[in-house]
Design a protein around this motif. Structure first.
Motif, PDB file in Angstrom:
ATOM      1  N   THR A  45       6.583   4.557  -4.469  1.00  0.00           N
ATOM      2  CA  THR A  45       5.670   3.482  -4.942  1.00  0.00           C
ATOM      3  C   THR A  45       5.123   3.557  -6.243  1.00  0.00           C
ATOM      4  OG1 THR A  45       3.869   4.759  -3.917  1.00  0.00           O
ATOM      5  CG2 THR A  45       4.878   3.090  -2.676  1.00  0.00           C
ATOM      6  N   TYR A  49      -1.437   0.117   9.818  1.00  0.00           N
ATOM      7  CA  TYR A  49      -0.834   0.966   8.965  1.00  0.00           C
ATOM      8  C   TYR A  49       0.810   0.530   8.455  1.00  0.00           C
ATOM      9  CZ  TYR A  49       0.764   2.791  13.364  1.00  0.00           C
ATOM     10  OH  TYR A  49       1.232   3.057  14.893  1.00  0.00           O
ATOM     11  N   LYS A 106       2.067  -0.906   5.168  1.00  0.00           N
ATOM     12  CA  LYS A 106       2.626  -0.069   3.960  1.00  0.00           C
ATOM     13  C   LYS A 106       4.077  -0.525   3.669  1.00  0.00           C
ATOM     14  CE  LYS A 106       3.206   4.099   6.409  1.00  0.00           C
ATOM     15  NZ  LYS A 106       4.801   4.159   6.405  1.00  0.00           N
ATOM     16  N   TYR A 132      -1.023  -1.142   0.646  1.00  0.00           N
ATOM     17  CA  TYR A 132      -1.378  -0.781   1.735  1.00  0.00           C
ATOM     18  C   TYR A 132      -0.770   0.983   1.989  1.00  0.00           C
ATOM     19  CZ  TYR A 132      -3.302  -5.089   3.809  1.00  0.00           C
ATOM     20  OH  TYR A 132      -3.880  -6.201   4.315  1.00  0.00           O
ATOM     21  N   GLN A 133      -0.304   1.223   0.734  1.00  0.00           N
ATOM     22  CA  GLN A 133       0.242   2.425   0.817  1.00  0.00           C
ATOM     23  C   GLN A 133      -0.961   3.798   0.591  1.00  0.00           C
ATOM     24  OE1 GLN A 133       3.882   2.810  -1.189  1.00  0.00           O
ATOM     25  NE2 GLN A 133       4.863   1.751   0.075  1.00  0.00           N
ATOM     26  N   ARG A 134      -1.078   4.826   1.157  1.00  0.00           N
ATOM     27  CA  ARG A 134      -1.911   5.909   1.019  1.00  0.00           C
ATOM     28  C   ARG A 134      -3.469   5.323   0.876  1.00  0.00           C
ATOM     29  NH1 ARG A 134       2.325   6.985  -1.991  1.00  0.00           N
ATOM     30  NH2 ARG A 134       1.658   6.168  -3.862  1.00  0.00           N
TER      31      ARG A 134
END
Length: 828
Positions: free
Chosen positions: A136, A258, A261, A267-269
């Motif tokens: 990402t 979740y 993501k 929405y990642q990490r």
């Protein structure tokens, strides 16, 4: 002889440096005596550091000790003969400094912060797994610095993370009641706290705990809590307990949020990473791969992603103000205003939860059974609706989570939206008259709500538009809404805002409360990115009828079955299409509409356009929707084709203002001179938003993707309301355009991980042909997803290349980077 020696020692010459230090020590002692009520940060650490100017951020602040040593070294050159006395004076000063008021200690601790935390943008794009980082590593630094660009990626600048205390409770075998792969039950002592990262269900079994302003008592009720790293983490604190302890159970929940993501790097990490030391302690005996949807954090260093994590502490003045305002009970009608980033939304959320606490009774013997009304007048950062909306919501239970965890509200248990209006922009400055009319209509709806709920207090959240014309609107609202209190969220003024606001409150006989602002320094998402996250969450959220909590679907919008709505012909389902702002040529309406976000507005009267004379009344109760609540059912909507149709009594005002486009036959609704007159809030309301996926000219249909339930559309049509689509001035849906690309990349990554796992197990020999075929299919899928209009995949992520692309970028262009290590990286 001893007294003479003491007199001689007192009369000995003292250096200028020591004399200056003695005067400073005396002045600091006097200041400490005059300020005895300053909170000690060692007891409750400050959640956020105050903002610094660009000049201060560019130069790392030297600590007080370094400044003293610099003065000492220069003084030694001038007074070498008095070195011992200087050192004695310095030791005395150092001892005094340790006994100074907390404000001085706080400044020293801030000066000791590493330089990287001061002059670099924070980010949660770091991970101990390099392939996850590369997956990402998209362009994001400019998105933090240039909010108006709105790039669809978080910041990726590495920073040094400070070890910040989060929880006061340390888990051990004595305070762990039970634990397994899904649940964790612990005892928390009074005045102790625990901080979780992730999302979970909370059940209070014994004692009373506080969470985001709410006091939760023992009951069978389970509360859903969302605690992502994008916001300060909520603190679970024991207020009172049985034998001095409260017993709380945390349970993993699988809402599907979740999974977003895989559709967006924003929405990642943002949830919990690898198991922390506390997790490993509570997962003894479980499988090595066991992982809950939440993690217990003692300090920010426990986070495996090394993000800037802070607890959500409340200013003591805020707590006192909330307790004071809540004593008004059902008579409370408060307006919360202040500059941007001052903490208005946080204060409003705490106030709501405090009033909605399901306590048996409060100190004033007031028990809230009528809920709380929340009038949100901030279209740029709404709490319970997507951007561009002002609305009135009736809440019945506290809410724990950021706005993108509840982008809409339609639950009998939690609350419902009473009425909503589409402003069509993130700021009301473009059309303040329409904004004021919408606010007044929502206030009328609150008065009507009081007929059924007489003890329902009201909280009004005003946007950060507090200067110039925004101040005039705010002062007018203070004098017109019949408020009980006004809260201004800044002690620094400015005077040209506070004085008119105070004067308006004085004339309305309303007390004005001024509270210190609580700005957020450590942010991993810009305002534009948070709006994109909330909009994406809104379109992917579903509320099944048999489940209390919402669910999120990870399917991209391009693969979601849309509503097919006729815009012309005998089965016409929409009355008109309006574009807010400047007038456009009818030939351009199809291009403006295609791929845009529109509001679905129910029109209750033919006189629905502001500034237009009324026309003959009509009754139109014949339109009915053929959609179903089942998402898998056919979603073709033939709004308007019904045997129970009531004929028109005459041509409506709206219909007389509609112009048909020559090529597509779209019903273009425009009234005004140069710019479009908006719809009248008194006779219209917004049902929700929709994404126009395509305009099918051959069948005269629009393909709309919307989370609006079919029952809501049918209910509006059965009441005789017509439907008008309003294209506002909202941010372009870049997040929707790139969903297929990120979904394809996520599928390729999962395939690559599966292949590596099979190779380790030596099972890949028999599956080589199948895996290679699937790999080629995924590569083709990524290639197709990267060639959509208005999006360009960028392989070179250097600063020079980004600047060159920025000079050439168009309005709709997104810049995405093919991550290194991808099998399809060289195939673009």
């Amino acid at each position: 002889m001893k007294r003479k020696a003491e007199k001689a020692q007192a009369a000995a010459p003292v250096s200028a440096f020591a004399a200056r230090k003695a005067r400073q020590q005396q002045a600091q002692t006097t200041a400490a005596a005059s300020k005895p009520n300053v909170a000690e940060p060692a007891v409750e650490p400050p959640p956020k550091r105050p903002r610094r100017s660009l000049e201060e951020a560019a130069v790392p602040p030297a600590s007080e000790e370094n400044r003293v040593q610099t003065r000492r070294s220069s003084r030694r050159k001038e007074e070498q003969l008095k070195a011992e006395k200087v050192e004695k004076a310095e030791k005395a000063t150092q001892k005094t400094r340790n006994e100074q008021p907390p404000k001085i200690n706080q400044q020293v601790s801030e000066a000791a912060t590493p330089k990287a935390s001061e002059d670099q943008a924070p980010s949660d794009e770091e991970s101990e797994e390099q392939d996850v980082v590369e997956d990402t590593n998209v362009i994001g630094l400019e998105a933090i610095q240039n909010d108006e660009e709105g790039y669809e990626s978080p910041a990726d600048t590495p920073v040094q993370v400070q070890d910040f205390p989060l929880s006061k409770t340390r888990l051990n075998k004595n305070n762990i009641v039970y634990s397994d792969e899904h649940r964790l039950c612990v005892r928390i002592k009074e005045k102790m706290s625990l901080v979780m990262l992730g999302h979970y269900d909370l059940w209070v079994k014994r004692g009373v705990v506080s969470l985001m302003g709410a006091k939760l008592h023992p009951s069978s009720r389970v509360y859903r809590v969302y605690a992502p790293s994008t916001h300060s983490l909520p603190v679970i604190k024991c207020v009172s307990g049985v034998n001095g302890e409260a017993e709380v159970e945390f349970k993993s929940c699988h809402s599907g949020i979740y999974r977003l993501k895989d559709l967006s790097p924003l929405y990642q990490r943002i949830w919990n990473g690898k198991n922390t030391a506390a997790d490993k302690l509570t997962l003894k005996g479980a499988s090595p791969s066991a992982k809950r949807t939440f993690s217990v954090l003692y300090t920010s260093a426990d986070d495996s992603f090394k993000r800037h994590l802070r607890p959500l502490h409340l200013e003591k003045q805020w707590s006192s103000a909330i307790k004071s305002l809540s004593q008004r009970g059902g008579r409370l009608k408060t307006l919360i205003c202040g500059p941007k980033g001052s903490g208005k939304s946080t204060f409003s959320r705490y106030m709501l939860n405090h009033l909605l606490s399901p306590a048996p009774q409060t100190e004033t013997n007031y028990y809230n059974t009528d809920g709380v009304a929340f009038l949100d007048l901030d279209p740029g950062q709404p709490e319970f609706a997507p951007m561009g909306q002002v609305y009135l919501v009736h809440l019945r239970s506290p809410v724990f989570g950021p706005p993108f965890s509840h982008p809409s509200l339609d639950s009998a248990r939690d609350g419902t939206i009473v009425r909503s209006h589409h402003i069509g922009a993130t700021s009301p400055k473009d059309d303040p008259d329409h904004y004021v009319l919408a606010a007044m209509d929502l206030m009328d709806r609150y008065r009507a709500l009081q007929a059924s709920y007489p003890q329902c207090p009201l909280i009004i959240n005003y946007p950060g538009w507090i200067f110039g014309l925004g101040l005039e609107v705010a002062t007018w609202l203070v004098g017109s809404l019949g408020l009980s209190d006004v809260v201004y969220m800044s002690e620094k003024g400015p005077a040209e805002v506070v004085q008119p606001l105070g004067q308006a409150a004085h004339q309305a006989k309303v007390p004005l409360t001024i509270l210190p602002s609580q700005p957020t320094d450590f942010v991993s998402r810009s305002s534009a990115q948070l709006r994109s996250m909330q909009m994406q969450s809104y379109f992917h959220m579903a509320r099944p009828s048999n489940i209390d909590n919402p669910l999120w679907l990870e399917q991209s919008l391009s693969r979601t079955k849309p509503f097919h709505v006729h815009y012309s012909g005998p089965q016409q389902g929409i009355q008109g299409i309006m574009v807010m702002g400047s007038q456009i040529h009818p030939d351009l309406l199809s291009e403006v509409l295609d791929g845009s976000i529109v509001a679905v507005v129910a029109v209750e009267s033919p006189n629905a356009v502001l500034g237009h004379n009324s026309g003959p009344m009509f009754a139109n109760g014949g339109n009915s929707a053929g959609s179903h609540d089942d998402p898998d059912a056919d979603r073709d909507v033939d709004m308007g084709d019904s045997t129970d149709a009531v004929p028109f009594a005459g041509s409506s005002t709206i219909e007389s203002s509609i112009t048909r486009t020559p090529n597509e036959d779209l019903p273009y609704l425009f009234v005004g001179a140069g710019s479009s007159n908006p719809l009248d809030p008194k006779v219209t309301h917004c049902l929700g938003l929709a994404l126009v996926r395509s305009v099918n000219v051959a069948s005269r249909q629009l393909e709309l993707v919307t989370p609006i339930a079919g029952s809501t559309l049918r209910g509006a049509l059965e009441q005789g309301h017509n439907i008008v689509l309003v294209r506002g001035l909202l941010d372009n849906p870049n997040w929707a355009i790139s969903e297929d690309y990120y979904a394809a990349r996520a599928a390729e990554k999962r395939h690559r991980e599966l292949t590596e796992k099979l190779k380790k197990n030596k099972d890949a020999a028999a599956e080589d042909a199948t895996l290679e075929a699937e790999k080629q299919v995924l590569k083709d899928r990524i290639r197709r997803a990267s060639k959509v209009p208005w999006m360009t995949v960028v392989e070179d992520n250097s600063r020079r290349h980004r600047e060159a692309l920025q000079r050439e970028k168009s309005l709709w262009k997104l810049r995405k980077k093919a991550y290194p290590g991808s099998d399809s990286e060289g195939d673009w």
